[in-house]
Design an enzyme around this catalytic site. Structure first.
Site, PDB file in Angstrom:
ATOM      1  N   CYS A   1       0.836  -1.203   0.000  1.00  0.00           N
ATOM      2  CA  CYS A   1       0.000   0.000   0.000  1.00  0.00           C
ATOM      3  C   CYS A   1       0.876   1.261   0.000  1.00  0.00           C
ATOM      4  O   CYS A   1       1.665   1.446  -0.908  1.00  0.00           O
ATOM      5  CB  CYS A   1      -1.005  -0.028   1.142  1.00  0.00           C
ATOM      6  SG  CYS A   1      -2.372   1.150   0.900  1.00  0.00           S
TER       7      CYS A   1
ATOM      8  N   HIS B   1      -3.686  -4.805  -0.614  1.00  0.00           N
ATOM      9  CA  HIS B   1      -3.327  -5.425   0.662  1.00  0.00           C
ATOM     10  C   HIS B   1      -3.408  -6.948   0.535  1.00  0.00           C
ATOM     11  O   HIS B   1      -4.495  -7.519   0.664  1.00  0.00           O
ATOM     12  CB  HIS B   1      -4.288  -4.962   1.764  1.00  0.00           C
ATOM     13  CG  HIS B   1      -4.098  -3.548   2.178  1.00  0.00           C
ATOM     14  ND1 HIS B   1      -3.222  -3.177   3.173  1.00  0.00           N
ATOM     15  CD2 HIS B   1      -4.681  -2.407   1.729  1.00  0.00           C
ATOM     16  CE1 HIS B   1      -3.269  -1.863   3.326  1.00  0.00           C
ATOM     17  NE2 HIS B   1      -4.136  -1.367   2.460  1.00  0.00           N
TER      18      HIS B   1
ATOM     19  N   GLU C   1      -2.521  -9.052   2.684  1.00  0.00           N
ATOM     20  CA  GLU C   1      -2.904  -9.589   3.990  1.00  0.00           C
ATOM     21  C   GLU C   1      -4.411  -9.509   4.222  1.00  0.00           C
ATOM     22  O   GLU C   1      -4.925 -10.112   5.173  1.00  0.00           O
ATOM     23  CB  GLU C   1      -2.147  -8.860   5.103  1.00  0.00           C
ATOM     24  CG  GLU C   1      -2.662  -7.496   5.492  1.00  0.00           C
ATOM     25  CD  GLU C   1      -2.277  -6.362   4.553  1.00  0.00           C
ATOM     26  OE1 GLU C   1      -2.508  -5.195   4.914  1.00  0.00           O
ATOM     27  OE2 GLU C   1      -1.745  -6.643   3.452  1.00  0.00           O
TER      28      GLU C   1
END
Length: 214
Positions: free
Chosen positions: A85, A195, A197
């Protein structure tokens, strides 16, 4: 070295979803530590640099934690770094937010600027256009979706490789109103605007692909 023996530091400089990154990396088998310690960040097998919020604030926090030195010296030694990001955006030469220009780490030329789209921020799931020989997206379908949350992006890729012995960086694109850089693979330095994750199994596959490179 097995995946579970690979030590990854999630660099904690005050600007990132460090806990979600830790959980996602642990899920794919890494030995993860969240720390802002310079030596630990230098000596880890892999370094993940997160980032949320404003470009200028992230750069200020990173420099205060000596993160700029960590990134530069790891890359000088060919040691893996993954930016996520705003942690990707600060790898470029500069960012412009609300008319204010801030110098980035300048690992890649380019400017981070506002997205020109009907709806901003770009928040939600989106597909990407990755190169066929991408290692980062290996094993993922073309319609795999990743989670984005951002109002700024890099719109042009301008790095030119003049040495034929060097491999040109692989650039992945996404579209939200306009095309923008969604990921870069450049030697030991990889980065994603989205992202991983927060991107479910597709994100987990991507992180596992990164771990396999070192």
């Amino acid at each position: 070295m097995s995946t579970s023996e690979k030590k990854v530091v999630v660099f904690d400089y005050g600007f990132g979803n460090v806990r979600s990154a830790e959980r996602a990396l642990a899920h794919v088998g890494a030995d993860v530590e969240i720390t802002g310690d310079y030596e630990k960040a230098m000596n880890a097998d892999g370094l993940l640099v997160p980032g949320v919020g404003a470009f200028s604030a992230c750069m200020k926090g990173l420099k205060e934690a000596r993160g700029d030195w960590v990134v530069e010296r790891r890359l000088a030694g060919g040691r893996p770094v993954l930016g996520i990001c705003v942690g990707m955006q600060i790898l470029f030469a500069r960012g412009i937010e609300h008319g204010v220009e801030t110098e980035g780490l300048d690992e890649w030329p380019g400017t981070v600027g506002p997205l020109d789209a009907p709806v901003v921020p770009h928040m939600g799931w989106n597909t990407v256009e990755s190169p066929e020989d991408s290692e980062l997206f290996a094993g993922l379908d073309a319609d795999a979706r990743f989670y984005f949350v951002h109002s700024y992006a890099v719109h042009d890729w301008s790095l030119q490789i003049t040495n034929p012995a060097m491999r040109a960086p692989l650039v992945t694109w996404a579209t939200h109103g306009e095309k923008f850089v969604a990921a870069v693979e450049n030697g030991a330095l990889w980065a994603t605007q989205f992202h991983p994750e927060k991107s479910g199994e597709a994100g987990a596959q991507l992180l596992a692909n990164w771990l396999r490179t070192f």
